[in-house]
Structures are given as C-alpha cells and as structure tokens.
Design a protein around this motif. Structure first.
Motif, PDB file in Angstrom:
ATOM      1  N   LEU A  81       0.832  -1.202   0.000  1.00 45.85           N
ATOM      2  CA  LEU A  81       0.000   0.000   0.000  1.00 45.85           C
ATOM      3  C   LEU A  81       0.872   1.259   0.000  1.00 45.85           C
ATOM      4  O   LEU A  81       0.619   2.196  -0.765  1.00 45.85           O
ATOM      5  CB  LEU A  81      -0.925  -0.034   1.219  1.00 45.85           C
ATOM      6  N   ALA A  82       1.890   1.264   0.838  1.00 47.73           N
ATOM      7  CA  ALA A  82       2.793   2.423   0.893  1.00 47.73           C
ATOM      8  C   ALA A  82       3.494   2.629  -0.444  1.00 47.73           C
ATOM      9  O   ALA A  82       3.583   3.755  -0.946  1.00 47.73           O
ATOM     10  CB  ALA A  82       3.821   2.231   2.011  1.00 47.73           C
ATOM     11  N   ARG A  83       3.989   1.541  -1.046  1.00 46.60           N
ATOM     12  CA  ARG A  83       4.649   1.640  -2.359  1.00 46.60           C
ATOM     13  C   ARG A  83       3.694   2.210  -3.401  1.00 46.60           C
ATOM     14  O   ARG A  83       4.064   3.060  -4.193  1.00 46.60           O
ATOM     15  CB  ARG A  83       5.125   0.259  -2.810  1.00 46.60           C
ATOM     16  N   HIS A  84       2.463   1.728  -3.377  1.00 50.34           N
ATOM     17  CA  HIS A  84       1.480   2.185  -4.356  1.00 50.34           C
ATOM     18  C   HIS A  84       1.169   3.671  -4.163  1.00 50.34           C
ATOM     19  O   HIS A  84       1.136   4.434  -5.128  1.00 50.34           O
ATOM     20  CB  HIS A  84       0.204   1.353  -4.263  1.00 50.34           C
ATOM     21  N   LEU A  85       0.938   4.063  -2.917  1.00 49.67           N
ATOM     22  CA  LEU A  85       0.595   5.452  -2.643  1.00 49.67           C
ATOM     23  C   LEU A  85       1.760   6.405  -2.911  1.00 49.67           C
ATOM     24  O   LEU A  85       1.551   7.579  -3.215  1.00 49.67           O
ATOM     25  CB  LEU A  85       0.088   5.598  -1.206  1.00 49.67           C
ATOM     26  N   LEU A  86       3.000   5.893  -2.816  1.00 49.53           N
ATOM     27  CA  LEU A  86       4.181   6.708  -3.119  1.00 49.53           C
ATOM     28  C   LEU A  86       4.539   6.686  -4.607  1.00 49.53           C
ATOM     29  O   LEU A  86       5.510   7.312  -5.027  1.00 49.53           O
ATOM     30  CB  LEU A  86       5.383   6.218  -2.303  1.00 49.53           C
ATOM     31  N   GLY A  87       3.770   5.919  -5.398  1.00 49.17           N
ATOM     32  CA  GLY A  87       4.045   5.828  -6.832  1.00 49.17           C
ATOM     33  C   GLY A  87       5.220   4.937  -7.161  1.00 49.17           C
ATOM     34  O   GLY A  87       5.831   5.066  -8.216  1.00 49.17           O
ATOM     35  N   ARG A  88       5.551   4.009  -6.279  1.00 45.62           N
ATOM     36  CA  ARG A  88       6.701   3.108  -6.478  1.00 45.62           C
ATOM     37  C   ARG A  88       6.290   1.655  -6.631  1.00 45.62           C
ATOM     38  O   ARG A  88       7.077   0.745  -6.416  1.00 45.62           O
ATOM     39  CB  ARG A  88       7.660   3.250  -5.304  1.00 45.62           C
ATOM     40  N   ASP A  89       5.040   1.418  -6.960  1.00 44.10           N
ATOM     41  CA  ASP A  89       4.509   0.064  -7.095  1.00 44.10           C
ATOM     42  C   ASP A  89       4.945  -0.513  -8.438  1.00 44.10           C
ATOM     43  O   ASP A  89       4.637   0.047  -9.487  1.00 44.10           O
ATOM     44  CB  ASP A  89       2.986   0.095  -7.007  1.00 44.10           C
TER      45      ASP A  89
END
Length: 175
Positions: free
Chosen positions: A160-168
């Motif tokens: 979730l953190a990766r996705h929200l930071l645009g790093r998914d």
C-alpha cells in the motif's frame, strides 16, 4: 535472497528487512519440508521394517505442514504470487485499476490484522493444553497462523505504501 531482486525496492531499508524476513521464512519452511520428509520416511520404516509404528510422527508432521503452508502464504503476499484474480483489474481503465489495487491492499491489511489478532488469541488460549502423543503446547498449532497474519499485515502495508508513493512495480497493478 529473492528471485525478484528489483521487484520491491520502493521503500529502501524497509524492503531490505522484508527480504530478510522472506529469506528466513524460506529457510524455515524448507527445513520443515526436509524434516517432514525424513519423519514420514522414519514412520514408514518403523511400520514395515521394525513393526513398531512411531505414533508421534503424525501430530509433528501436521505441525510442520501448518508451518510450511502459512509461511508460504506470507511469502506469496510479499512477492505477489498468491492466488489472485486479476481479470477484472485488467478489464478496467488505469484509474479504476489503481483504486482496485488500493482496495485489495487495504482488505489484505485488514485480513492480516484479523489473522494476527485472532490467531494470537487462539494461540494464547490453547497454549496450556498439550497435543496428545508429543506433549507440546496445543498453541503451536495456531502459531503459524498468527505469524502469517503478521506477515500479511506488514507486507500488505508495504504494498500500500509503495502504491501510494508511486513506487509500485507489480505487473498487474498499473501498466
């Protein structure tokens, strides 16, 4: 450590810790698989050669199966290799897909938290009872469930953190 070294690198040191946990879980699950194989071989040897079946092998093997299955499930969540139906996400527009990925990660986080909480409660409740034939705490049967819940919770929060930071970088998330 992982067969996908660049798959999770959006959270820096946190991903290093995650990869360490996954590596440790692989070693433990692999060791448990080897131990279970040896135990079942010993059981067959005892039954047919010694004519004396070791009855303690079955409950111990069941504990090892639980360990292997739940550690494997936690690893699957981290590496995004768990059973997942992505057909609906692939049919929708990118923005809707992004929301679906976030929703999935939130639901997995909640599910992992519930597994951790209720698995922990069950482990504590059963800890003073003993497993017949091996006389180990009954709580050991649900301990892998509790550990897996913690892994799902933490790894899903990482996704979730990766996705929200645009790093998914998950291939079915955002193409």
């Amino acid at each position: 450590m992982s067969d996908m070294p660049n798959k999770h690198n959006g959270l820096g040191p946190v991903d290093s810790v995650f990869r360490g946990i996954v590596f440790l879980c692989r070693v433990v699950a692999g060791g448990a698989l080897v131990a279970m194989t040896l135990l079942l071989g010993y059981q067959v040897f005892g039954r047919y050669v010694l004519n004396d079946t070791p009855t303690w092998v079955d409950p111990l093997s069941l504990l090892l199966v639980m360990l292997i299955a739940f550690l494997g499930a936690g690893i699957g969540v981290y590496e995004h290799t768990h059973l997942s139906v992505v057909v609906f996400r692939k049919m929708v527009a990118s923005k809707v897909r992004s929301l679906m990925v976030i929703l999935t990660d939130v639901l997995m986080t909640i599910f992992g938290g519930l597994m951790l909480w209720y698995g922990g409660q069950l482990t504590l409740f059963k800890w003073n009872s003993l497993i017949p034939l091996i006389q180990w705490p009954e709580g050991l049967r649900s301990l892998p469930l509790t550990i897996c819940g913690g892994m799902i919770l933490v790894f899903s929060l990482g996704h979730l953190a990766r996705h929200l930071l645009g790093r998914d970088t998950r291939t079915d998330s955002i193409e």
